[in-house]
Design a protein around this motif. Sequence first.
Motif, PDB file in Angstrom:
ATOM      1  N   VAL A 138      -6.328 -93.927  92.632  1.00 51.35           N
ATOM      2  CA  VAL A 138      -5.044 -93.605  91.998  1.00 51.35           C
ATOM      3  C   VAL A 138      -4.449 -92.343  92.636  1.00 51.35           C
ATOM      4  O   VAL A 138      -3.267 -92.294  92.963  1.00 51.35           O
ATOM      5  CB  VAL A 138      -5.238 -93.400  90.478  1.00 51.35           C
ATOM      6  CG1 VAL A 138      -3.930 -92.998  89.835  1.00 51.35           C
ATOM      7  CG2 VAL A 138      -5.769 -94.663  89.842  1.00 51.35           C
ATOM      8  N   SER A 149       1.873 -88.354  87.912  1.00 53.50           N
ATOM      9  CA  SER A 149       1.594 -89.098  86.685  1.00 53.50           C
ATOM     10  C   SER A 149       2.592 -88.659  85.617  1.00 53.50           C
ATOM     11  O   SER A 149       2.780 -87.481  85.392  1.00 53.50           O
ATOM     12  CB  SER A 149       0.178 -88.801  86.216  1.00 53.50           C
ATOM     13  OG  SER A 149       0.033 -89.251  84.898  1.00 53.50           O
ATOM     14  N   ASP A 150       3.246 -89.607  84.999  1.00 55.75           N
ATOM     15  CA  ASP A 150       4.185 -89.243  83.933  1.00 55.75           C
ATOM     16  C   ASP A 150       3.786 -89.909  82.615  1.00 55.75           C
ATOM     17  O   ASP A 150       4.608 -90.137  81.748  1.00 55.75           O
ATOM     18  CB  ASP A 150       5.622 -89.605  84.321  1.00 55.75           C
ATOM     19  CG  ASP A 150       5.758 -91.077  84.715  1.00 55.75           C
ATOM     20  OD1 ASP A 150       4.724 -91.773  84.779  1.00 55.75           O
ATOM     21  OD2 ASP A 150       6.887 -91.531  84.960  1.00 55.75           O
ATOM     22  N   PHE A 151       2.494 -90.219  82.506  1.00 60.78           N
ATOM     23  CA  PHE A 151       2.014 -90.810  81.253  1.00 60.78           C
ATOM     24  C   PHE A 151       2.024 -89.748  80.159  1.00 60.78           C
ATOM     25  O   PHE A 151       1.753 -88.585  80.408  1.00 60.78           O
ATOM     26  CB  PHE A 151       0.604 -91.357  81.433  1.00 60.78           C
ATOM     27  CG  PHE A 151       0.553 -92.597  82.283  1.00 60.78           C
ATOM     28  CD1 PHE A 151       1.121 -93.779  81.835  1.00 60.78           C
ATOM     29  CD2 PHE A 151      -0.045 -92.578  83.528  1.00 60.78           C
ATOM     30  CE1 PHE A 151       1.079 -94.921  82.621  1.00 60.78           C
ATOM     31  CE2 PHE A 151      -0.093 -93.718  84.312  1.00 60.78           C
ATOM     32  CZ  PHE A 151       0.471 -94.887  83.860  1.00 60.78           C
ATOM     33  N   LYS A 152       2.314 -90.201  78.964  1.00 56.19           N
ATOM     34  CA  LYS A 152       2.343 -89.264  77.843  1.00 56.19           C
ATOM     35  C   LYS A 152       1.171 -89.541  76.913  1.00 56.19           C
ATOM     36  O   LYS A 152       0.727 -90.680  76.791  1.00 56.19           O
ATOM     37  CB  LYS A 152       3.657 -89.422  77.068  1.00 56.19           C
ATOM     38  CG  LYS A 152       4.854 -89.022  77.893  1.00 56.19           C
ATOM     39  CD  LYS A 152       6.070 -88.773  77.003  1.00 56.19           C
ATOM     40  CE  LYS A 152       7.252 -88.289  77.815  1.00 56.19           C
ATOM     41  NZ  LYS A 152       7.899 -89.367  78.595  1.00 56.19           N
ATOM     42  N   GLU A 155      -1.571 -92.505  76.801  1.00 56.26           N
ATOM     43  CA  GLU A 155      -1.174 -93.725  77.529  1.00 56.26           C
ATOM     44  C   GLU A 155      -2.109 -94.040  78.688  1.00 56.26           C
ATOM     45  O   GLU A 155      -2.469 -95.189  78.917  1.00 56.26           O
ATOM     46  CB  GLU A 155       0.250 -93.565  78.079  1.00 56.26           C
ATOM     47  CG  GLU A 155       1.329 -93.832  77.061  1.00 56.26           C
ATOM     48  CD  GLU A 155       2.723 -93.555  77.609  1.00 56.26           C
ATOM     49  OE1 GLU A 155       3.671 -93.865  76.911  1.00 56.26           O
ATOM     50  OE2 GLU A 155       2.835 -93.024  78.733  1.00 56.26           O
ATOM     51  N   GLU A 156      -2.492 -92.984  79.416  1.00 62.57           N
ATOM     52  CA  GLU A 156      -3.338 -93.223  80.584  1.00 62.57           C
ATOM     53  C   GLU A 156      -4.726 -93.686  80.128  1.00 62.57           C
ATOM     54  O   GLU A 156      -5.290 -94.630  80.696  1.00 62.57           O
ATOM     55  CB  GLU A 156      -3.445 -91.948  81.428  1.00 62.57           C
ATOM     56  CG  GLU A 156      -4.143 -92.200  82.744  1.00 62.57           C
ATOM     57  CD  GLU A 156      -3.980 -91.065  83.750  1.00 62.57           C
ATOM     58  OE1 GLU A 156      -3.073 -90.233  83.580  1.00 62.57           O
ATOM     59  OE2 GLU A 156      -4.782 -91.034  84.693  1.00 62.57           O
ATOM     60  N   THR A 159      -4.559 -97.243  79.146  1.00 66.45           N
ATOM     61  CA  THR A 159      -4.525 -98.147  80.299  1.00 66.45           C
ATOM     62  C   THR A 159      -5.926 -98.298  80.895  1.00 66.45           C
ATOM     63  O   THR A 159      -6.326 -99.387  81.284  1.00 66.45           O
ATOM     64  CB  THR A 159      -3.549 -97.630  81.356  1.00 66.45           C
ATOM     65  OG1 THR A 159      -2.294 -97.392  80.729  1.00 66.45           O
ATOM     66  CG2 THR A 159      -3.350 -98.630  82.479  1.00 66.45           C
ATOM     67  N   ARG A 160      -6.662 -97.184  80.958  1.00 60.91           N
ATOM     68  CA  ARG A 160      -8.040 -97.272  81.475  1.00 60.91           C
ATOM     69  C   ARG A 160      -8.879 -98.208  80.629  1.00 60.91           C
ATOM     70  O   ARG A 160      -9.684 -98.992  81.138  1.00 60.91           O
ATOM     71  CB  ARG A 160      -8.698 -95.891  81.502  1.00 60.91           C
ATOM     72  CG  ARG A 160      -8.283 -95.092  82.705  1.00 60.91           C
ATOM     73  CD  ARG A 160      -8.999 -93.765  82.791  1.00 60.91           C
ATOM     74  NE  ARG A 160      -8.227 -92.849  83.604  1.00 60.91           N
ATOM     75  CZ  ARG A 160      -8.195 -92.886  84.917  1.00 60.91           C
ATOM     76  NH1 ARG A 160      -8.935 -93.764  85.573  1.00 60.91           N
ATOM     77  NH2 ARG A 160      -7.432 -92.054  85.611  1.00 60.91           N
ATOM     78  N   GLU A 162      -7.746-100.690  78.770  1.00 62.85           N
ATOM     79  CA  GLU A 162      -7.286-102.061  79.027  1.00 62.85           C
ATOM     80  C   GLU A 162      -7.886-102.587  80.326  1.00 62.85           C
ATOM     81  O   GLU A 162      -8.317-103.731  80.411  1.00 62.85           O
ATOM     82  CB  GLU A 162      -5.756-102.098  79.100  1.00 62.85           C
ATOM     83  CG  GLU A 162      -5.082-101.865  77.758  1.00 62.85           C
ATOM     84  CD  GLU A 162      -3.566-101.876  77.842  1.00 62.85           C
ATOM     85  OE1 GLU A 162      -2.937-101.687  76.797  1.00 62.85           O
ATOM     86  OE2 GLU A 162      -3.006-102.056  78.941  1.00 62.85           O
ATOM     87  N   ASN A 163      -7.912-101.726  81.340  1.00 63.40           N
ATOM     88  CA  ASN A 163      -8.470-102.142  82.629  1.00 63.40           C
ATOM     89  C   ASN A 163      -9.945-102.522  82.507  1.00 63.40           C
ATOM     90  O   ASN A 163     -10.404-103.449  83.164  1.00 63.40           O
ATOM     91  CB  ASN A 163      -8.312-101.038  83.669  1.00 63.40           C
ATOM     92  CG  ASN A 163      -6.885-100.931  84.175  1.00 63.40           C
ATOM     93  OD1 ASN A 163      -6.038-101.759  83.818  1.00 63.40           O
ATOM     94  ND2 ASN A 163      -6.603 -99.930  84.971  1.00 63.40           N
TER      95      ASN A 163
ATOM     96  N   VAL B  56      -0.985 -95.463  88.190  1.00 67.00           N
ATOM     97  CA  VAL B  56      -0.263 -94.511  89.038  1.00 67.00           C
ATOM     98  C   VAL B  56       0.837 -93.784  88.260  1.00 67.00           C
ATOM     99  O   VAL B  56       0.879 -92.568  88.221  1.00 67.00           O
ATOM    100  CB  VAL B  56       0.302 -95.216  90.288  1.00 67.00           C
ATOM    101  CG1 VAL B  56       1.251 -94.299  91.034  1.00 67.00           C
ATOM    102  CG2 VAL B  56      -0.838 -95.638  91.205  1.00 67.00           C
ATOM    103  N   MET B  96      -2.906-108.460  80.129  1.00 66.20           N
ATOM    104  CA  MET B  96      -4.343-108.572  80.402  1.00 66.20           C
ATOM    105  C   MET B  96      -4.772-110.034  80.408  1.00 66.20           C
ATOM    106  O   MET B  96      -5.648-110.435  81.170  1.00 66.20           O
ATOM    107  CB  MET B  96      -5.141-107.811  79.349  1.00 66.20           C
ATOM    108  CG  MET B  96      -4.978-106.316  79.452  1.00 66.20           C
ATOM    109  SD  MET B  96      -6.083-105.465  78.314  1.00 66.20           S
ATOM    110  CE  MET B  96      -5.091-105.469  76.846  1.00 66.20           C
TER     111      MET B  96
END
Lengths: 169, 305
Positions: A138, A149-152, A155-156, A159-160, A162-163, B56, B96
């Motif tokens: 990343v 990175s503009d996650f608030k 959020e990040e 996403t991790r 979810e991944n 990203v 997903m």
Amino acid sequence: MALVRVISSDGAAFLVSQRLAKRSGKLKTEIETFRKSSDNSEAQPEIRIVTIRAEILRLVLQWLQQHQNDPVLPANQNEQDGRGDAEMGQSQWDRDFLAPMDLGIVMELILAANHLEVKGLLDITCKLVESKITGRTVDEIRTAFKLKSDFKGNEEEQTRLENRWCVEN
Amino acid sequence: MLPIHTIFFQILRYCCELTQMENKLETVSLLDLPETVIELVLAKVPEEDILTCNLVCRAWKELICRKSFWKKRFQDKKLNLYEIPKCVQDMQGGWMILYSQYCRGILSKNYNRMPPCQKKFPNQQIPEAPSSCHILLADQELERNGIFTHSNFFEREIDMCYFATSFRWCSKSYKVDLWREGLKPGLMKLILPFRIKCTRICAAGFDCGSRFEWEIRILDSQLKFINVSKHPNILVEPRDDWESAEYSIEFRRKDANHLKDLRYVEFLHRGKHTPCWTYHSAAKFARSSMTVELCEHKPEDFDIP
């Protein structure tokens, strides 16, 4: 030889043969439209491309010139077919052509190739940018694309999470 | 005092430098790039890198979550996007499911990876059966790859695709690791209500009937039973046709909390001949299948938050 004037957003005019210009799907349509609307079949068409500046337009035309004898690839060709894939078409000339460009220029070229419907150029430019993404972390991607990175909040982290659900153990 | 033309040239040079600077500034900042470019590029990124790209920045993540992004990819791979109901595609986190369907076909594949036997043995010639069990190994490769594991239920033998048995009980089984197949608890929760459907195919010998049993077990990651469903004995008349049956286990909204434990599905069936004297022909099992299907919502699903 029938010619066409192609004018960039910043007003630079390029005089190119219609045969060459027609290798761009967009220019081909424009030329045909011009033909239909014009009474004088000898008149030289003039096409304004308001979204592409001279430097980029020149590169597109240069690429077209080099590839004028390649078979034209249909824009909707299925990627899975393998044919028409960037790697197949990428010559040493293409590599030298793209080598000195910074990522910003390449991205502008992608836009231009997309707008002008030049599939071959679109493929090789996308492939180049894609190579800055594939297999990178990343942070490497953010550095290459000058992104922050503009996650608030979480959020990040979300996403991790979810991944993690999307990968096998 | 400088001569006038020197000043003029100085000014001209200054102007030129300014223009050059401007030109440099004009180079598109990558942050302001129209979405189209990012879309075009991300469309070509291999699937495993998608999971890096969505970390990203927001714009990239947003793009990857979009249905249109996946629509294009599904088309390129000649997959049918409409196998996934619209409500699943549209829900938060629906990407997903799209990703997992695209990469692993979680909603369309047969989780049982044994090769189909009916195709491999179009006209079954059952060889002479030994006293206990006769097993035809069609593809020992699979076993070496460790897809199937032995355990001691029944007098179980593991076969790869097809086996024939004589007068004693003979059984086959397979165990699916749902997590390894790409269906993890987080995703199961999203696709609720769904069912795990198992299908088995078997046939009696042409000259004698057979008896079959089957059982489906749901196990957690420690291999503890969560749910066992045993199916009664069935008798199959002497004939060579293949007989199929299916059974499914449904998971609804009320089960949401148990899903985190759900990991393995074990499927076993066993069979034997009805007469004990024969050894010419035998009971046959073929490939079974396990699929995951989405169910219709029932009113009670909506009562549960």
